[in-house]
Design a protein around this motif. Sequence first.
Motif, PDB file in Angstrom:
ATOM      1  N   UNK A 179       0.837  -1.201   0.000  1.00 41.82           N
ATOM      2  CA  UNK A 179       0.000   0.000   0.000  1.00 41.82           C
ATOM      3  C   UNK A 179       0.873   1.253   0.000  1.00 41.82           C
ATOM      4  N   UNK A 180       1.986   1.219   0.722  1.00 42.14           N
ATOM      5  CA  UNK A 180       2.859   2.400   0.749  1.00 42.14           C
ATOM      6  C   UNK A 180       3.566   2.621  -0.591  1.00 42.14           C
ATOM      7  N   UNK A 181       3.670   1.582  -1.412  1.00 36.42           N
ATOM      8  CA  UNK A 181       4.307   1.709  -2.729  1.00 36.42           C
ATOM      9  C   UNK A 181       3.293   1.760  -3.875  1.00 36.42           C
ATOM     10  N   UNK A 182       2.049   1.985  -3.544  1.00 35.85           N
ATOM     11  CA  UNK A 182       0.949   1.972  -4.517  1.00 35.85           C
ATOM     12  C   UNK A 182       1.214   2.860  -5.739  1.00 35.85           C
ATOM     13  N   UNK A 183       1.840   4.021  -5.526  1.00 31.95           N
ATOM     14  CA  UNK A 183       2.063   4.963  -6.617  1.00 31.95           C
ATOM     15  C   UNK A 183       3.052   4.456  -7.669  1.00 31.95           C
ATOM     16  N   UNK A 184       3.724   3.345  -7.412  1.00 30.90           N
ATOM     17  CA  UNK A 184       4.681   2.771  -8.362  1.00 30.90           C
ATOM     18  C   UNK A 184       4.024   1.871  -9.405  1.00 30.90           C
ATOM     19  N   UNK A 185       2.729   1.613  -9.229  1.00 33.58           N
ATOM     20  CA  UNK A 185       2.030   0.673 -10.103  1.00 33.58           C
ATOM     21  C   UNK A 185       2.050  -0.710  -9.462  1.00 33.58           C
ATOM     22  N   UNK A 186       1.084  -1.559  -9.798  1.00 36.74           N
ATOM     23  CA  UNK A 186       0.915  -2.838  -9.094  1.00 36.74           C
ATOM     24  C   UNK A 186       2.128  -3.772  -9.120  1.00 36.74           C
ATOM     25  N   UNK A 187       2.673  -4.064 -10.286  1.00 38.51           N
ATOM     26  CA  UNK A 187       3.776  -5.018 -10.346  1.00 38.51           C
ATOM     27  C   UNK A 187       5.044  -4.449  -9.713  1.00 38.51           C
ATOM     28  N   UNK A 188       5.319  -3.201  -9.972  1.00 36.85           N
ATOM     29  CA  UNK A 188       6.510  -2.582  -9.387  1.00 36.85           C
ATOM     30  C   UNK A 188       6.357  -2.450  -7.868  1.00 36.85           C
ATOM     31  N   UNK A 189       5.150  -2.123  -7.400  1.00 36.54           N
ATOM     32  CA  UNK A 189       4.885  -2.066  -5.954  1.00 36.54           C
ATOM     33  C   UNK A 189       5.131  -3.428  -5.326  1.00 36.54           C
ATOM     34  N   UNK A 190       4.722  -4.483  -6.020  1.00 39.68           N
ATOM     35  CA  UNK A 190       4.944  -5.845  -5.520  1.00 39.68           C
ATOM     36  C   UNK A 190       6.438  -6.121  -5.388  1.00 39.68           C
ATOM     37  N   UNK A 191       7.200  -5.828  -6.425  1.00 37.14           N
ATOM     38  CA  UNK A 191       8.638  -6.108  -6.411  1.00 37.14           C
ATOM     39  C   UNK A 191       9.373  -5.286  -5.357  1.00 37.14           C
ATOM     40  N   UNK A 192       9.076  -4.002  -5.289  1.00 38.45           N
ATOM     41  CA  UNK A 192       9.728  -3.132  -4.307  1.00 38.45           C
ATOM     42  C   UNK A 192       9.425  -3.612  -2.893  1.00 38.45           C
ATOM     43  N   UNK A 193       8.166  -3.958  -2.658  1.00 40.90           N
ATOM     44  CA  UNK A 193       7.742  -4.394  -1.330  1.00 40.90           C
ATOM     45  C   UNK A 193       8.404  -5.712  -0.940  1.00 40.90           C
ATOM     46  N   UNK A 194       8.452  -6.656  -1.871  1.00 37.18           N
ATOM     47  CA  UNK A 194       9.074  -7.948  -1.591  1.00 37.18           C
ATOM     48  C   UNK A 194      10.581  -7.809  -1.340  1.00 37.18           C
ATOM     49  N   UNK A 195      11.213  -6.868  -2.023  1.00 34.05           N
ATOM     50  CA  UNK A 195      12.646  -6.627  -1.807  1.00 34.05           C
ATOM     51  C   UNK A 195      12.918  -5.976  -0.457  1.00 34.05           C
ATOM     52  N   UNK A 196      11.974  -5.191   0.032  1.00 28.87           N
ATOM     53  CA  UNK A 196      12.210  -4.423   1.255  1.00 28.87           C
ATOM     54  C   UNK A 196      11.986  -5.222   2.544  1.00 28.87           C
TER      55      UNK A 196
END
Length: 96
Positions: free
Chosen positions: A43-60
Motif C-alpha cells: 500500500x505504501x508503494x501503490x504509486x509505483x504501479x501494481x507489479x513494481x509495488x509488488x517487487x519493491x515491497x518484496x525486496x524491502x
Amino acid sequence: MDSQIGISDLENIISEKLFIKIEKWNLYLGDAGLSRHLAIECISNKDQGPLEAAKISLKSINVKVGDGVNNIPLIKLITTSQIQELGEILESFFEN
C-alpha cells in the motif's frame, strides 16, 4: 476507503494466496507472519504501479532465518509466478 480496513483486506488475500517456496514445501505468508507487513509495504508503494509495488515491497522485507542472525529478502523466497500473482492482486485491489 478506510486504510485500516484496506490493509486488513489485503493482508487476508496475501495470507491465503502467497507462500514462501522451499524445495517442495510451501509456507503461506499468513502462517509465516509476513502478510501484514507485506500488505503495508504494498500500500505504501501503490504509486509505483501494481507489479513494481509488488517487487519493491518484496525486496524491502527481510525474512529472518535460523536464529535471526541471517536475513533473506522475501523476493528471493517466492517464485516468479507468485510475484506476478501479487501484482495481479494489487492491480485489482488498487482499482477498488
